[in-house]
Enzyme design. Structure first.
Site, short mmCIF file in Angstrom:
data_model
loop_
_atom_site.label_atom_id
_atom_site.label_comp_id
_atom_site.label_asym_id
_atom_site.label_seq_id
_atom_site.Cartn_x
_atom_site.Cartn_y
_atom_site.Cartn_z
CE LYS A 1 -3.87 1.90 2.71
NZ LYS A 1 -4.71 1.64 3.91
CB SER B 1 -7.54 3.97 3.28
OG SER B 1 -6.73 3.26 4.22
CB SER C 1 -8.05 1.25 6.22
OG SER C 1 -8.52 2.55 6.47
#
Length: 473
Positions: free
Chosen positions: A79, A154, A178
């Site tokens: 990420k 996210s 997330s």
């Protein structure tokens, strides 16, 4: 409307465990697995936009002599809010020009010690603040099950890559849901571990209350279990009970608390409610005892958590040039980012009381497990929204109201520091995944994983590549 990359190549339909086993047995090589992932990424990127940065050439070179580990040679992604040596870290923001990292982040060393090979970095909303991976002036990450819907956030880019079959598993992190939110949106397994279970990144260690945990998104429970077993061989927190190797369902029948609605004024929609009750029925059929439970926090909890979220955002903007360099321009941040800073200015005087109450949440949460082994709830208060509903381009006050009414369950585990697991056991009437949420006492990921194995066997979740599923193209 579905978009996926599953095909008859070196990766096939294998999960990360099977890919690792096939590489170890010599059935395929790590180089072949990486080439397959790269080809899949190239086919999916113009449709779903999950990748922020590619690192294809280095991945191919690394695959020629991969590290040993549980996932040796398996393609993955990191990420884009964690540092990978030689790659920029953009945090999903257009507000600055990121340079290339000189070293890996602390958790990324732990993650890559499994032998997995990143082909690039996945997209996230600006600074991980939104529950969808959308932007004011860029293409959103689209849901592989229906590209007109959100992939969650996210860790939305990571979820899209795994759900679409580009990668068997990917890195994610969870500060208010997330990992679990995109897992729910994209039909994946998403475990938020106990605070301190994995190595913390530097920015996490600086938080007054450490709400962020590092982990992975997978398609199978065994991949998630294998990752945490491998992570413990790199570094095990001696203050937590070990997870160990979890390879099968547990034998013990559990006392499971059931929560359907969140805090007062926030109601679970009918479809989500029905799915959680169906999960409760399944658990009862499997011999577990399900009984009503109550949230251990009051109506002020989400307000306190929002204030803390806004405080962190305000500090980020104040220290932006120090953190991101002289190119940082707060005026180029998203409406949501600037709006959260405004919200904090309005309520800054409430900070000491809010932080005190948030620090007490751990104790109230722990008391819930005097009666229950696991607590079942929805992941989210309503089904996955279409793109635009949570866009950071809309008015910040409107967006925050929508986020609070959507992300009503997941922040509790972040404040408490406790483990929680999202499993995609159901589907909506329009064919999107619909997940259930399981929480456990601090340090008890093992029980969650054993229960996950049992539920996966009893009700295997839908696979995006199955032609007999409605809506497949």
């Amino acid at each position: 409307m579905r978009r996926h990359a599953f095909c008859d190549d070196a990766l096939g339909e294998s999960d990360a465990t099977e890919v690792a086993e096939r590489i170890a047995a010599g059935e395929i090589s790590a180089v072949e697995a990486i080439h397959a992932a790269i080809a899949r990424a190239r086919s999916i990127q113009p449709r779903l936009y999950p990748l922020q940065v590619t690192d294809f050439e280095r991945a191919i070179r690394t695959a020629a002599a991969p590290k040993r580990g549980a996932f040796a040679g398996v393609p993955t992604a990191v990420k884009d809010n964690c540092a990978v040596r030689g790659l920029p870290t953009g945090f999903g923001s257009a507000s600055y020009r990121p340079g290339r990292a000189r070293r890996n982040g602390d958790f990324i060393d732990q993650f890559l010690a499994t032998g997995a090979i990143p082909i690039g970095k996945s997209r996230l909303p600006e600074f991980g603040l939104d529950a969808t991976t959308e932007f004011g002036h860029a293409e959103p990450v689209r849901n592989p099950w229906d590209p007109t819907y959100s992939a969650g956030g996210s860790s939305g880019g990571a979820a899209a890559l795994v759900a679409a079959g580009v990668l068997p598993f990917a890195h994610g992190n969870d500060g208010a849901g997330s990992i679990r939110i995109p897992a729910a949106a994209c039909g994946l397994v998403g475990l938020k571990p106990t605070r301190g279970r994995t190595v913390a990144e530097l920015n996490e260690r600086r938080m007054p209350i450490r709400i962020v945990s590092q982990g992975v998104l997978t398609r199978t429970v065994r991949d998630t279990a294998r990752f945490y077993a491998a992570a413990e061989t790199y570094r095990r927190n001696p203050r937590l009970p070990p997870i160990g190797s979890v390879t099968a369902p547990g034998v013990r029948r559990l006392r499971i608390g059931l929560i359907v609605d969140s805090l007062p004024g926030i109601h679970t929609d009918a479809e989500t409610c029905a799915s959680v009750l169906a999960t409760a029925d399944l658990l009862t059929e499997l011999g577990h005892r399900v009984e009503p439970a109550e949230l251990p926090v009051g109506a002020d909890f989400l307000g306190d958590f929002t204030l803390y979220w806004a405080m962190l955002t305000s500090l980020l903007l104040l220290q932006g040039r120090r953190a991101f360099g002289t190119s940082f321009d707060r005026e180029r941040t998203e409406n949501l980012t600037r709006g959260l800073a405004v919200i904090y200015r309005r309520r800054a005087r409430e900070t000491p009381a809010a932080l005190y109450r948030l620090r007490q949440v751990r104790h109230a949460y722990a008391a819930m497990f005097d009666r229950h082994d696991v607590v079942l709830s929805p992941v989210l208060a309503h089904t996955t929204p279409e793109l635009g509903y949570l866009s950071p381009a809309i008015d910040a006050d409107t967006l925050m109201d929508r986020l609070i009414r959507y992300v009503a369950f997941t922040p509790l585990n972040n404040a408490a520091g406790s483990p929680a697991l999202a499993l995609p056991l159901h589907r909506t009437v329009n064919g999107l995944p619909l997940a259930s949420h399981f929480s456990a006492r601090h340090g008890d990921e093992r029980t969650l994983l054993q229960l996950g194995y049992e539920l996966e066997a009893a009700r295997p979740w839908a696979r995006i590549q199955d032609p007999d599923q409605p809506g497949n193209t």
